[in-house]
Design a protein around this motif. Structure first.
Motif, PDB file in Angstrom:
ATOM      1  N   SER A 361       0.723  -1.184  -0.075  1.00  0.00           N
ATOM      2  CA  SER A 361       0.135  -0.074  -0.109  1.00  0.00           C
ATOM      3  C   SER A 361       0.973   1.108   0.021  1.00  0.00           C
ATOM      4  O   SER A 361       2.085   1.134   0.256  1.00  0.00           O
ATOM      5  N   VAL A 389      -8.458   2.749   2.620  1.00  0.00           N
ATOM      6  CA  VAL A 389      -8.667   2.616   1.136  1.00  0.00           C
ATOM      7  C   VAL A 389     -10.084   3.204   0.688  1.00  0.00           C
ATOM      8  O   VAL A 389      -9.993   4.174  -0.225  1.00  0.00           O
ATOM      9  N   THR A 395      -3.761   3.535  -1.246  1.00  0.00           N
ATOM     10  CA  THR A 395      -4.123   3.101  -2.401  1.00  0.00           C
ATOM     11  C   THR A 395      -2.946   2.148  -2.789  1.00  0.00           C
ATOM     12  O   THR A 395      -1.930   1.868  -1.822  1.00  0.00           O
TER      13      THR A 395
END
Length: 432
Positions: A361, A389, A395
């Protein structure tokens, strides 16, 4: 070069099953037998059990210890430590005020490498409750998919001789110097991915820790020492007494840290270097990255490292650091990754696997430069990750080129697997 030395380094079938196992010091309940093997596979189970006993009895004999002591069946730890590896000889007992690196002492086995030389290894997981008891291993039923033809290019099929010694097809070179250099131009947020990553141990084209035994049973079996040196996570090794002490990594699961795991191998050069594991390129052939939830015929299970968390180099408190960039910049302090759940040795249907499918991430610009300022902090659970998220604060990392995975909330896979057995998770519920 890291030198190796002694201290630095059906009814009938079921009845046949009972008769064949009545002297192995391991109790098998009828429920376990029913869960583990259908009638058509009972003979395979008998072979796997006989094989396991031969391997462990030889290990115990060479360690000059009883079978029950070697596989940990006569040993227990305090409940609040939640030690998942039954054969663990000793673990550090971290306190809630001290989360410095934990260590574990484990038994080691002697095998034979492809060169014919002694090769030392550990066994951390296997596929069924009964076999896990024999090996003193963590239960990981998903490993059974490692014996499927779809995983043949990723697994290592070994031989076991009459006395119970494993003969490996692949081997590891522990002699390279580990080198890790930050990427970017000095900005801590750009340190990952590194500009240079050279792992300290490299497996050959046949090496994999996903090991398929002659019986067809699968074990997580990692080579950790040979004539070229020792694994980078070893604190000390005692070949004569068949013991090894490893440094563990912390992590987060369910809102609780102290999720201590041991990185042994990785299929990616960068991951192996950052996490002090063996680079095992053969394991990159595992199916199917990015589809690694609790269902499907894959040994993989999704988890999520972070690439641009807070770092000490950026002036932050040690309790706030987390990412792969921190390891690169902060004197090799381990990354603090996020995992979905604990092992459960009491559950024959457990979905745990040590073969972690990495979904890296990254904090978005909104999280770093948004109206509320820099809101980065440790990501503490899969639920926390999902909320971040959904809020647009986290993201997929830019390097992720694999499939989007619904199990990891749409983050894309890196197509890299990191083999890291979960050894203990003390003080669960401390943050509830």
């Amino acid at each position: 070069m890291k030198k190796l030395n002694a201290f630095t380094l059906g009814a009938f079938a079921l009845s046949l099953l009972v008769v064949s196992c009545n002297s192995d010091d391991t109790n098998t309940t009828a429920d376990e037998t029913a869960v583990e093997f259908t009638q058509s596979k009972n003979l395979q189970f008998i072979k796997a059990k006989k094989e396991a006993l031969a391997i462990v009895k030889l290990g115990a004999k060479e360690a000059k210890r009883s079978l029950a002591d070697f596989n940990g069946s006569d040993r227990s730890f305090r409940d609040e430590l939640s030690v998942f590896l039954p054969s663990a000889i000793d673990v550090d007992e971290p306190t809630l005020k001290d989360n410095t690196k934990a260590n574990v002492t484990m038994p080691i086995y002697e095998g034979v490498g492809p060169s014919g030389n002694p090769t030392y290894f550990i066994i951390t997981e296997t596929t069924t409750p009964t076999l896990a008891k024999i090996y003193g291993a963590i239960l990981a039923p998903k490993l059974k998919f490692g014996a499927l033809p779809t995983a043949a290019a990723a697994a290592q099929r070994v031989q076991v001789n009459k006395e119970g010694r494993i003969i490996f097809r692949g081997d590891v070179d522990f002699s390279p110097e580990r080198i890790l250099v930050a990427g970017g131009s000095g900005n801590p947020d750009e340190a990952f991915p590194p500009s240079v990553a050279q792992p300290g141990a490299v497996g050959d084209s046949e090496y994999s820790s996903l090991v398929v035994l002659p019986s067809g049973n699968v074990i997580n079996c990692q080579i950790i020492a040979n004539s070229t040196g020792v694994h980078d996570r070893i604190n000390w090794i005692d070949i004569e007494n068949r013991k090894v002490n490893f440094q563990l990594l912390d992590g987060w699961e369910g809102g609780d840290d102290y999720y201590y795991h041991l990185v042994t191998d990785a299929s990616d050069v960068g991951a192996a270097t950052i996490e002090l594991g063996t680079y095992a390129p053969r394991m990159a052939n595992l199916p199917v990255f990015g589809q690694s939830g609790i269902d499907g015929e894959t040994v993989l299970l999704g988890f999520s490292p972070n690439g641009n968390g807070l770092t000490l180099a950026g002036g932050n408190d040690i309790s706030q650091r987390q990412g792969l960039n921190s390891t690169i910049l902060d004197d090799d302090l381990d990354p603090v990754n996020v995992f979905p759940f604990d092992p459960d040795n009491s559950n024959p249907n457990s979905n745990y696997s040590p073969m972690w499918d990495a979904h890296i991430s990254m904090w978005t610009d909104l999280a770093i430069n948004g109206p509320n300022g820099d809101v980065r902090r440790p990501i503490t659970s899969f639920n926390d990750l999902r909320e971040l998220v959904e809020a647009g604060l986290v993201t997929s990392n830019a390097i992720n080129q694999g499939n989007a995975n619904s199990f990891v909330f749409g983050l894309r896979a890196t197509n890299a697997v990191i083999n890291c057995p979960v050894i203990l998770h003390p003080f669960q519920g401390q943050n509830d």
